[in-house]
Design an enzyme around this catalytic site. Structure first.
Site, PDB file in Angstrom:
ATOM      1  N   GLU A  47       0.865  -1.195   0.000  1.00  0.00           N
ATOM      2  CA  GLU A  47       0.000   0.000   0.000  1.00  0.00           C
ATOM      3  C   GLU A  47       0.899   1.242   0.000  1.00  0.00           C
ATOM      4  OE1 GLU A  47      -1.577   0.756   3.925  1.00  0.00           O
ATOM      5  OE2 GLU A  47      -3.414   1.659   3.128  1.00  0.00           O
ATOM      6  N   ASN A 108      -7.147   6.016  -1.774  1.00  0.00           N
ATOM      7  CA  ASN A 108      -6.027   5.121  -1.492  1.00  0.00           C
ATOM      8  C   ASN A 108      -6.231   3.928  -2.426  1.00  0.00           C
ATOM      9  OD1 ASN A 108      -4.174   3.332  -0.420  1.00  0.00           O
ATOM     10  ND2 ASN A 108      -4.654   3.811   1.706  1.00  0.00           N
ATOM     11  N   LYS A 125      -9.537   1.776  -1.942  1.00  0.00           N
ATOM     12  CA  LYS A 125      -9.744   1.248  -0.580  1.00  0.00           C
ATOM     13  C   LYS A 125     -11.085   1.679  -0.006  1.00  0.00           C
ATOM     14  CE  LYS A 125      -7.137   1.078   3.822  1.00  0.00           C
ATOM     15  NZ  LYS A 125      -5.860   1.504   4.448  1.00  0.00           N
ATOM     16  N   GLU A 144      -6.274   8.601   7.589  1.00  0.00           N
ATOM     17  CA  GLU A 144      -6.808   8.141   6.290  1.00  0.00           C
ATOM     18  C   GLU A 144      -8.223   8.630   6.044  1.00  0.00           C
ATOM     19  OE1 GLU A 144      -5.992   4.309   4.485  1.00  0.00           O
ATOM     20  OE2 GLU A 144      -4.988   3.751   6.344  1.00  0.00           O
ATOM     21  N   CYS A 170      -4.794  -3.019   2.820  1.00  0.00           N
ATOM     22  CA  CYS A 170      -4.489  -2.953   4.249  1.00  0.00           C
ATOM     23  C   CYS A 170      -5.680  -3.251   5.152  1.00  0.00           C
ATOM     24  CB  CYS A 170      -3.844  -1.621   4.587  1.00  0.00           C
ATOM     25  SG  CYS A 170      -3.024  -1.721   6.207  1.00  0.00           S
ATOM     26  N   ASN A 195       0.338  -1.178   5.346  1.00  0.00           N
ATOM     27  CA  ASN A 195       1.251  -0.428   6.238  1.00  0.00           C
ATOM     28  C   ASN A 195       0.627  -0.551   7.616  1.00  0.00           C
ATOM     29  OD1 ASN A 195       3.171   1.898   4.694  1.00  0.00           O
ATOM     30  ND2 ASN A 195       1.423   1.197   3.505  1.00  0.00           N
TER      31      ASN A 195
HETATM   32  N1  CDT Z   1      -2.960   1.325   6.459  1.00  0.00           N
HETATM   33  C1  CDT Z   1      -3.852   0.703   7.266  1.00  0.00           C
HETATM   34  O1  CDT Z   1      -4.995   0.495   6.900  1.00  0.00           O
HETATM   35  N2  CDT Z   1      -3.398   0.364   8.485  1.00  0.00           N
HETATM   36  C2  CDT Z   1      -4.237  -0.167   9.531  1.00  0.00           C
HETATM   37  C3  CDT Z   1      -3.663   0.255  10.828  1.00  0.00           C
HETATM   38  C4  CDT Z   1      -4.513  -0.034  11.976  1.00  0.00           C
HETATM   39  S1  CDT Z   1      -5.870   0.999  12.211  1.00  0.00           S
HETATM   40  C5  CDT Z   1      -5.275   2.459  12.833  1.00  0.00           C
HETATM   41  C6  CDT Z   1      -4.345  -1.686   9.482  1.00  0.00           C
HETATM   42  O2  CDT Z   1      -5.462  -2.199   9.563  1.00  0.00           O
HETATM   43  O3  CDT Z   1      -3.327  -2.371   9.418  1.00  0.00           O
END
Ligand code: CDT
Length: 303
Positions: A47, A108, A125, A144, A170, A195
């Site tokens: 991502e 995204n 996304k 996000e 993600c 990420n």
């Molecule tokens: N980039 C992304 O969606 N990361 C989220 C982080 C946790 S929620 C703050 C994930 O689900 O991995």
């Protein structure tokens, strides 16, 4: 005709704030070449693979500094070498990036590109995690919901690489509905970039389960829909924030068949026989025979 697709999860180590698109592309090219040497047909990048994970910072208003994180065209002069190398090597790829559309929307997004260097399709996304407002009490933020709109393409699948391919991004991977939307369209390979910070400020008690939850959700999504899943991290310490790795390729049985072990640029490569999906889709997860959608109304009636 063979239904074996060799896929590479092309994990990246951190991309820092002052790294340029050209810096990132150089690393993506090295990963793509390494994957091609190992026989890959498809390389899955993380991502937001062209920049640092900028939603960790608050930007007041719509500044030029914020706008600079988005791609207004793809490929651009900076990113074109990746498309050209894909064509030269006859390797396809899936790439996450921040998309700014000509009519002013921001998503995204992941793009799927074929081995001839042409775009097959995109996914924007849908499950955007984090928050919309400034929360300076956090050590780092996750904005996000502020910087991206909810994806407007649904959950498309594409006929590609000899099978049916879908993408998630993600946080989508934590939601069974996302895989099921693809499963209902016969998906056989799901490409996921992520990420994921080690530390979740609102729930630090979850931190020690980060790697476990990562594999738990992707393995379940694979098994419950009879599909391969490729999950690729941007890992390591980016701008002081630690991120999990664990990039992997998962078989429709739910078993991990290739996995990265470090937190830097690394490949996990596996030959995936898409026909392995058939016995899952035709038996335990024969949707026509066993699903009971008339009993699932609450799934769409409630949040
Ligand atoms: N980039 C992304 O969606 N990361 C989220 C982080 C946790 S929620 C703050 C994930 O689900 O991995």
């Amino acid at each position: 005709m063979s239904r074996v697709v060799t896929v590479a999860a092309a994990q990246l180590g951190p991309i820092q704030r002052d790294h340029t698109r050209a810096d990132a592309i150089e690393r993506l090219l090295a990963q793509m070449r390494g994957a091609a040497e190992r026989g890959a047909d498809l390389v899955v990048f993380p991502e937001l693979a062209l920049t640092t994970f900028f939603p960790r910072w608050w930007y007041e208003g719509d500044s030029a500094e914020l706008a600079a994180w988005y791609e207004t065209e793809l490929p651009s002069a900076d990113t074109k070498p990746l498309w050209e190398e894909a064509r030269r090597l006859r390797v396809g790829f899936c790439l996450g990036f921040a998309e700014a559309t000509p009519d002013g929307h921001r998503f995204n997004t992941s793009v799927l590109v074929g081995p001839d260097g042409t775009e097959i399709g995109r996914y924007r996304k849908i499950h955007l995690p984090g928050h919309r407002e400034h929360e300076p009490r956090r050590g780092f933020q996750h904005l996000e919901k502020r910087y991206f709109e909810t994806g407007d393409l649904g959950f498309p699948v594409y006929a590609a690489f000899g099978g049916t391919v879908g993408m998630l991004i993600c946080n989508d991977r934590r939601w069974p509905e996302a895989y099921r939307m693809l499963g209902l369209q016969g998906v056989e390979l799901v490409c996921i970039g992520y990420n994921t910070p080690v530390h979740n400020p609102p729930a630090p008690e979850h931190d020690r389960f980060g790697d476990f939850h990562n594999h738990l959700v992707m393995q379940a999504g694979a098994y419950q829909n009879g599909t391969f899943v490729v999950g690729t991290a941007k890992a390591g310490t980016e701008e002081g924030v630690d991120h999990i790795g664990g990039s992997c390729v998962i078989h429709p049985s739910g078993a991990v068949i290739a996995q990265c072990t470090g937190l830097g640029d690394e490949l996990a490569v596996a030959a995936c026989d898409l026909d392995d999906c058939i016995s899952y889709k035709a038996t335990v997860f024969d949707f026509d025979a066993h699903r009971r959608p008339d009993q699932y109304g609450r799934l769409t009636d409630t949040t």
